[in-house]
Design a protein around this motif. Sequence first.
Motif, PDB file in Angstrom:
ATOM      1  N   GLY A  98       0.805  -1.201   0.000  1.00  0.00           N
ATOM      2  CA  GLY A  98       0.000   0.000   0.000  1.00  0.00           C
ATOM      3  C   GLY A  98       0.843   1.258   0.000  1.00  0.00           C
ATOM      4  O   GLY A  98       0.353   2.341  -0.334  1.00  0.00           O
ATOM      5  N   LYS A  99       2.115   1.131   0.367  1.00  0.00           N
ATOM      6  CA  LYS A  99       3.014   2.285   0.403  1.00  0.00           C
ATOM      7  C   LYS A  99       4.313   2.022  -0.347  1.00  0.00           C
ATOM      8  O   LYS A  99       4.798   2.861  -1.090  1.00  0.00           O
ATOM      9  CB  LYS A  99       3.324   2.666   1.850  1.00  0.00           C
ATOM     10  N   LYS A 100       4.901   0.851  -0.116  1.00  0.00           N
ATOM     11  CA  LYS A 100       6.182   0.518  -0.733  1.00  0.00           C
ATOM     12  C   LYS A 100       6.086  -0.743  -1.584  1.00  0.00           C
ATOM     13  O   LYS A 100       5.251  -1.613  -1.340  1.00  0.00           O
ATOM     14  CB  LYS A 100       7.258   0.330   0.346  1.00  0.00           C
ATOM     15  N   VAL A 101       6.984  -0.810  -2.570  1.00  0.00           N
ATOM     16  CA  VAL A 101       7.074  -1.970  -3.455  1.00  0.00           C
ATOM     17  C   VAL A 101       8.352  -2.729  -3.126  1.00  0.00           C
ATOM     18  O   VAL A 101       9.436  -2.138  -3.038  1.00  0.00           O
ATOM     19  CB  VAL A 101       7.094  -1.533  -4.933  1.00  0.00           C
ATOM     20  N   TYR A 102       8.223  -4.034  -2.928  1.00  0.00           N
ATOM     21  CA  TYR A 102       9.362  -4.895  -2.591  1.00  0.00           C
ATOM     22  C   TYR A 102       9.546  -5.922  -3.702  1.00  0.00           C
ATOM     23  O   TYR A 102       8.662  -6.740  -3.954  1.00  0.00           O
ATOM     24  CB  TYR A 102       9.118  -5.616  -1.269  1.00  0.00           C
ATOM     25  N   ASN A 103      10.689  -5.888  -4.384  1.00  0.00           N
ATOM     26  CA  ASN A 103      11.029  -6.884  -5.392  1.00  0.00           C
ATOM     27  C   ASN A 103      12.044  -7.854  -4.798  1.00  0.00           C
ATOM     28  O   ASN A 103      13.163  -7.451  -4.446  1.00  0.00           O
ATOM     29  CB  ASN A 103      11.614  -6.221  -6.634  1.00  0.00           C
ATOM     30  N   ILE A 104      11.651  -9.117  -4.686  1.00  0.00           N
ATOM     31  CA  ILE A 104      12.487 -10.140  -4.068  1.00  0.00           C
ATOM     32  C   ILE A 104      12.986 -11.088  -5.154  1.00  0.00           C
ATOM     33  O   ILE A 104      12.194 -11.746  -5.834  1.00  0.00           O
ATOM     34  CB  ILE A 104      11.697 -10.926  -3.003  1.00  0.00           C
ATOM     35  N   VAL A 105      14.313 -11.153  -5.322  1.00  0.00           N
ATOM     36  CA  VAL A 105      14.910 -11.967  -6.392  1.00  0.00           C
ATOM     37  C   VAL A 105      15.810 -13.037  -5.766  1.00  0.00           C
ATOM     38  O   VAL A 105      16.986 -12.772  -5.461  1.00  0.00           O
ATOM     39  CB  VAL A 105      15.732 -11.097  -7.361  1.00  0.00           C
ATOM     40  N   VAL A 163      16.893  -7.892  -2.475  1.00  0.00           N
ATOM     41  CA  VAL A 163      15.583  -7.273  -2.295  1.00  0.00           C
ATOM     42  C   VAL A 163      15.714  -5.793  -2.617  1.00  0.00           C
ATOM     43  O   VAL A 163      16.599  -5.114  -2.097  1.00  0.00           O
ATOM     44  CB  VAL A 163      15.058  -7.433  -0.848  1.00  0.00           C
ATOM     45  N   THR A 164      14.860  -5.312  -3.499  1.00  0.00           N
ATOM     46  CA  THR A 164      14.847  -3.894  -3.834  1.00  0.00           C
ATOM     47  C   THR A 164      13.571  -3.278  -3.270  1.00  0.00           C
ATOM     48  O   THR A 164      12.472  -3.780  -3.521  1.00  0.00           O
ATOM     49  CB  THR A 164      14.893  -3.677  -5.359  1.00  0.00           C
ATOM     50  N   ILE A 165      13.731  -2.204  -2.516  1.00  0.00           N
ATOM     51  CA  ILE A 165      12.593  -1.544  -1.882  1.00  0.00           C
ATOM     52  C   ILE A 165      12.476  -0.126  -2.416  1.00  0.00           C
ATOM     53  O   ILE A 165      13.456   0.623  -2.464  1.00  0.00           O
ATOM     54  CB  ILE A 165      12.755  -1.498  -0.351  1.00  0.00           C
ATOM     55  N   SER A 166      11.270   0.243  -2.850  1.00  0.00           N
ATOM     56  CA  SER A 166      11.057   1.592  -3.379  1.00  0.00           C
ATOM     57  C   SER A 166       9.674   2.094  -2.996  1.00  0.00           C
ATOM     58  O   SER A 166       8.752   1.296  -2.749  1.00  0.00           O
ATOM     59  CB  SER A 166      11.215   1.609  -4.899  1.00  0.00           C
ATOM     60  N   ASN A 167       9.529   3.399  -2.938  1.00  0.00           N
ATOM     61  CA  ASN A 167       8.217   3.986  -2.703  1.00  0.00           C
ATOM     62  C   ASN A 167       7.359   3.797  -3.937  1.00  0.00           C
ATOM     63  O   ASN A 167       7.858   3.812  -5.069  1.00  0.00           O
ATOM     64  CB  ASN A 167       8.336   5.481  -2.386  1.00  0.00           C
TER      65      ASN A 167
END
Length: 223
Positions: A94-101, A107-111
């Motif tokens: 709902g606030k941040k996007v987490y890409n887990i590879v 793990v990449t975390i972005s707004n």
Amino acid sequence: MKKTTFSMHKLIRVVSLFILTFSLSLHAQDAAKAKKLLDEVSGKIKSYNNISIDFKYSLGNAKKNLNQECKGNVVLQGNKYVLNFMGVTRIFDGKKVYNIVPEDEEVTISNFDDKKDDGLTPSKMLTFFNSGYKYAWDIVQNVKGRKIQLIKLTPTDSKDNTKEILIGIDSQTKHIYNLLQIDKDGTRTTFTINSFKTNQPLSKNHFTFTESKYPNYYVNKLD
């Protein structure tokens, strides 16, 4: 990762198109019938607490020697989602996007940026394609005994790379069955639903990223 990232963005755009179609207004031949059908689909979708989808995704272009096919799944609840596709898990809380590879242990975390095309929040789904398309009632297909009604979307902007989009709706369940996007360069992107489940029991942390689950991963915070 470039190929995976491209496919992820392409897939999410297709998923967005798939859900966006539920709320579009129609102004084309047999518009009343098409609008009534999509209104029924929209009403059912909005009534669900959550949706779990297993899908098949394919991307092809003979001229570019492009042929990609894979499966994935997505769970949606409100403006939150968990998407598993091509070995990558994407969580939006709902606030941040987490890409887990897992392959890269990263793990990449972005707004979340609602200006990007790959947004899956309800606000994006309800507004992104409210204009810019012509809609038409198309043919009915028989798929293993299921009547699939097609609705065609055609961009009004001549600069749009998309030639047309065909949305298939199961006439009995009023659920989306598939989506076919045809680009002007001949690229065909198909999104087919293999399983559509609703109101599944989900844990309260289903859409929460827990960093302790990935002790050896490199965490890249972009914002």
